[in-house]
Design an enzyme around this catalytic site. Sequence first.
Site, PDB file in Angstrom:
ATOM      1  N   ASP A 155      73.887  10.852  76.248  1.00 36.22           N
ATOM      2  CA  ASP A 155      72.963  11.708  75.523  1.00 36.22           C
ATOM      3  C   ASP A 155      72.438  11.036  74.252  1.00 36.22           C
ATOM      4  O   ASP A 155      73.066  10.128  73.705  1.00 36.22           O
ATOM      5  CB  ASP A 155      73.636  13.032  75.151  1.00 36.22           C
ATOM      6  CG  ASP A 155      74.005  13.859  76.369  1.00 36.22           C
ATOM      7  OD1 ASP A 155      73.303  13.752  77.386  1.00 36.22           O
ATOM      8  OD2 ASP A 155      75.011  14.595  76.306  1.00 36.22           O
ATOM      9  N   LYS A 156      71.317  11.535  73.777  1.00 33.08           N
ATOM     10  CA  LYS A 156      70.637  10.981  72.601  1.00 33.08           C
ATOM     11  C   LYS A 156      71.583  10.801  71.412  1.00 33.08           C
ATOM     12  O   LYS A 156      71.617   9.744  70.791  1.00 33.08           O
ATOM     13  CB  LYS A 156      69.473  11.898  72.212  1.00 33.08           C
ATOM     14  CG  LYS A 156      68.787  11.536  70.894  1.00 33.08           C
ATOM     15  CD  LYS A 156      67.709  12.551  70.540  1.00 33.08           C
ATOM     16  CE  LYS A 156      67.095  12.247  69.181  1.00 33.08           C
ATOM     17  NZ  LYS A 156      66.060  13.231  68.793  1.00 33.08           N
TER      18      LYS A 156
END
EC number: 5.4.99.-
Length: 350
Positions: free
Chosen positions: A154-155
């Site tokens: 994830d970011k």
Amino acid sequence: MQEGNIEAFDDLDGELYEHFRFEAGKGQAPLRVDKFLMNLVENATRNKIQQAAANGNIFVNDVPVKSNHKVKSMDVVRVLMKQPPFENIIIPEDIPLDIVYEDDAVLVINKPAGLVVHPGHGNYTGTLVNALAYHFDNLPLNSSERPGLVHRIDKDTTGLLVVAKTEWAMTELQKQFAAKTTEREYMAIVWGNVEEDEGVIESYIGRHVKDRMQMAAFDDETMGKWAVTHYKVIERLGYVTLVSCRLETGRTHQIRVHMKSIGHTLFNDERYGGNLILKGTTFTKYKQFVDNCFSVLPRQALHARTLGFEHPITKEFMRFETEIPEDMQECIAKWRTYAQASNLGNKGEI
């Protein structure tokens, strides 16, 4: 998705490109298709969605529908456009990479917080893929036509990713991920005192029935994909716990969903409610302390620390490890000091 990307077309002759595809969950109550898409397409406006529907760009079960069409359980909703999705247009960008290991076949990268792995809704530039396109030529495409990517994180999760540099490496690494023979360990700070020293969380993971931006854990196999997480307590820090999570599968938001499902949401995970004070006292000083920890670590407390895989050429099993990043270390140190001062902690081994 940025505003304006769902555009209307009067002339739909010729090839159409799929920009979005969503399958309504088993528990989906009847819901207008414009509202359904508003819940799923980041940064979309209802006006643009309604405009697209009016011009025949929105399909439910392969039939064009208007914006008031009711989406029901197991319906497939698609948005088709005349132009290809922006995420398929990769613009090389000179973004620095923290390369842990590189040879002719593979690349191991330590991803910082805030770097999106691949272009998508609302993030068409400034991603890891844009950086890879700048620094490397002729990377192989995965099934989603993204160069080099074998898996993703994830970011706002930090840590290790392996990138394939050849078609052979891509195929061999994908086989390992599918066969669950890779090693992936994450470090996480979670809310609450995790009572069991270690355990296994098993469930099906799929879209949350009410909040489509979240994933959720289910007992029903029709609601998602099977997921297994092994966790171990590293250090108890009073109202939070530092845990190690080893992935047996790799589902979207798996650790974030699984830890929340046993009552231990990741610290400062805004999407899943971890940015609220979930454990502790009501004292003002405690709230100030937690807010300070949020400021030090302005993201979910998750780091992909260990990555292991069999090299696609040499067949040697390779294991890489990267230090817990500074923001997480500082947050851990603050909680350790607080727990010791309050006589709440129980230190383990990292």
